[in-house]
Design an enzyme around this catalytic site. Structure first.
Site, PDB file in Angstrom:
ATOM      1  N   CYS A 111      13.162  28.468  -8.745  1.00 20.25           N
ATOM      2  CA  CYS A 111      11.795  28.288  -8.247  1.00 20.25           C
ATOM      3  C   CYS A 111      11.035  27.372  -9.183  1.00 20.25           C
ATOM      4  O   CYS A 111      11.167  27.448 -10.400  1.00 20.25           O
ATOM      5  CB  CYS A 111      11.087  29.623  -8.067  1.00 20.25           C
ATOM      6  SG  CYS A 111      10.172  30.211  -9.487  1.00 20.25           S
ATOM      7  N   GLU A 112      10.245  26.499  -8.580  1.00 20.09           N
ATOM      8  CA  GLU A 112       9.555  25.501  -9.395  1.00 20.09           C
ATOM      9  C   GLU A 112       8.314  26.064 -10.085  1.00 20.09           C
ATOM     10  O   GLU A 112       7.751  25.413 -10.949  1.00 20.09           O
ATOM     11  CB  GLU A 112       9.167  24.290  -8.533  1.00 20.09           C
ATOM     12  CG  GLU A 112       8.124  24.554  -7.479  1.00 20.09           C
ATOM     13  CD  GLU A 112       7.864  23.317  -6.621  1.00 20.09           C
ATOM     14  OE1 GLU A 112       8.689  22.385  -6.635  1.00 20.09           O
ATOM     15  OE2 GLU A 112       6.822  23.295  -5.940  1.00 20.09           O
ATOM     16  N   HIS A 114       8.240  29.183 -11.734  1.00 16.74           N
ATOM     17  CA  HIS A 114       8.601  29.948 -12.938  1.00 16.74           C
ATOM     18  C   HIS A 114       9.905  29.485 -13.565  1.00 16.74           C
ATOM     19  O   HIS A 114      10.302  29.996 -14.602  1.00 16.74           O
ATOM     20  CB  HIS A 114       8.717  31.437 -12.583  1.00 16.74           C
ATOM     21  CG  HIS A 114       7.503  31.998 -11.911  1.00 16.74           C
ATOM     22  ND1 HIS A 114       7.359  32.043 -10.538  1.00 16.74           N
ATOM     23  CD2 HIS A 114       6.356  32.491 -12.429  1.00 16.74           C
ATOM     24  CE1 HIS A 114       6.174  32.560 -10.233  1.00 16.74           C
ATOM     25  NE2 HIS A 114       5.550  32.835 -11.359  1.00 16.74           N
ATOM     26  N   GLN A 152      11.547  27.929  -1.598  1.00 21.39           N
ATOM     27  CA  GLN A 152      12.498  28.191  -0.506  1.00 21.39           C
ATOM     28  C   GLN A 152      12.057  27.528   0.797  1.00 21.39           C
ATOM     29  O   GLN A 152      12.888  27.060   1.582  1.00 21.39           O
ATOM     30  CB  GLN A 152      12.653  29.710  -0.333  1.00 21.39           C
ATOM     31  CG  GLN A 152      13.763  30.076   0.640  1.00 21.39           C
ATOM     32  CD  GLN A 152      13.950  31.586   0.754  1.00 21.39           C
ATOM     33  OE1 GLN A 152      13.772  32.305  -0.215  1.00 21.39           O
ATOM     34  NE2 GLN A 152      14.298  32.055   1.939  1.00 21.39           N
ATOM     35  N   HIS A 180      14.424  36.417  -5.152  1.00 18.45           N
ATOM     36  CA  HIS A 180      13.778  35.585  -6.168  1.00 18.45           C
ATOM     37  C   HIS A 180      13.608  36.402  -7.450  1.00 18.45           C
ATOM     38  O   HIS A 180      12.920  37.423  -7.443  1.00 18.45           O
ATOM     39  CB  HIS A 180      12.408  35.115  -5.671  1.00 18.45           C
ATOM     40  CG  HIS A 180      12.500  34.138  -4.541  1.00 18.45           C
ATOM     41  ND1 HIS A 180      12.088  32.833  -4.673  1.00 18.45           N
ATOM     42  CD2 HIS A 180      12.969  34.271  -3.273  1.00 18.45           C
ATOM     43  CE1 HIS A 180      12.289  32.194  -3.517  1.00 18.45           C
ATOM     44  NE2 HIS A 180      12.824  33.054  -2.658  1.00 18.45           N
ATOM     45  N   CYS A 182      11.888  35.684  -9.935  1.00 22.06           N
ATOM     46  CA  CYS A 182      10.484  35.701 -10.385  1.00 22.06           C
ATOM     47  C   CYS A 182       9.723  36.838  -9.729  1.00 22.06           C
ATOM     48  O   CYS A 182       8.686  37.266 -10.228  1.00 22.06           O
ATOM     49  CB  CYS A 182       9.798  34.352 -10.152  1.00 22.06           C
ATOM     50  SG  CYS A 182       9.610  33.882  -8.432  1.00 22.06           S
TER      51      CYS A 182
HETATM   52 ZN   LIG Z   1       8.697  31.795  -8.883  1.00 19.11          ZN
END
Ligand SMILES: [Zn+2]
Length: 222
Positions: A111-112, A114, A152, A180, A182
């Site tokens: 994920c961009e 975290h 996503q 995820h 995060c």
């Molecule tokens: Zn994230």
């Protein structure tokens, strides 16, 4: 990119980069390193270790900055890929016009927000319109977009748009289900929640066609 790129994700024009890969039961393992970037990224990670209260010089951490830098380059190797070219390298004229479904494609992305992993499965279908594509290319397109900093939702749309633009089928369907880290390791800590995203074009706008696709990806045929 030339035909020889058919087995690789992208061409290396920088001679300092080492590029080896092996096909292992269908899983493409790629190790590629840009030595200059590894050194720079490692320097920053050494400082990060210090900033979080660690001693970067202790034995267990001594080589960690370099290992993390190499891991990060691997996890973002999609930036060097050309997903449209991956598809164009194996397109064939064919009159088949029924739905082609590739399901349970492994997805590993980051994920961009975290820079923590999200991972799960992608299910993809298209309805040929004069051309089909080598089936192994679909998972490689997923990988080319997934191995970048992503969300996503965008990953789902990028895969759909790439197939639609390159293959020009009568319709494309993409469903992605991911966990995820995060979400599960921090914040709200919903350990088992799965995020589902979907994107469709063309004939998949029709309820009947979309329902058939969803039935096929949820059916247990094994
Ligand atoms: Zn994230």
């Amino acid at each position: 990119m030339s035909n020889t790129s058919d087995k690789s994700i992208g061409l290396m024009d920088d001679k300092t980069q080492k590029f080896t890969e092996e096909e292992n039961e269908g899983y493409l393992k790629i190790d590629r390193y840009n030595e200059d970037k590894i050194a720079t990224i490692a320097t920053h990670y050494k400082d990060i270790l210090f900033q979080i209260g660690e001693n970067p010089e202790r034995e267990g951490l001594h080589k960690t900055p370099e290992r993390v830098a190499k891991a990060l380059q691997f996890l973002t190797h999609g930036y060097d890929a050309d997903p449209e070219q991956i598809l164009r390298s194996a397109m064939f004229k064919e009159e088949y016009s029924q739905m082609v479904v590739v399901k349970d494609i492994e997805v590993f992305s980051m994920c961009e927000h975290h820079m923590l992993p999200f991972f799960g499965k992608a299910h993809i279908a298209y309805i040929p319109n004069g051309h089909i594509v080598g089936l192994s290319k679909i998972p490689r397109v997923v990988d080319a977009f997934a191995r970048r900093l992503q969300v996503q939702e965008r990953l789902t749309n990028e895969i759909r748009d790439c197939i639609q633009k390159t293959l020009n089928p009568a319709g494309v369907a993409v469903v992605i289900e991911c966990k995820h880290l995060c979400m599960s390791m921090r914040g709200i800590q919903k350990q088992n929640s799965v995020t589902t995203t979907s994107a469709f074009t063309g004939e998949f706008a029709q309820d009947k066609t979309r329902a058939e696709f969803l039935r096929l990806i949820t059916a247990n045929l094994h």
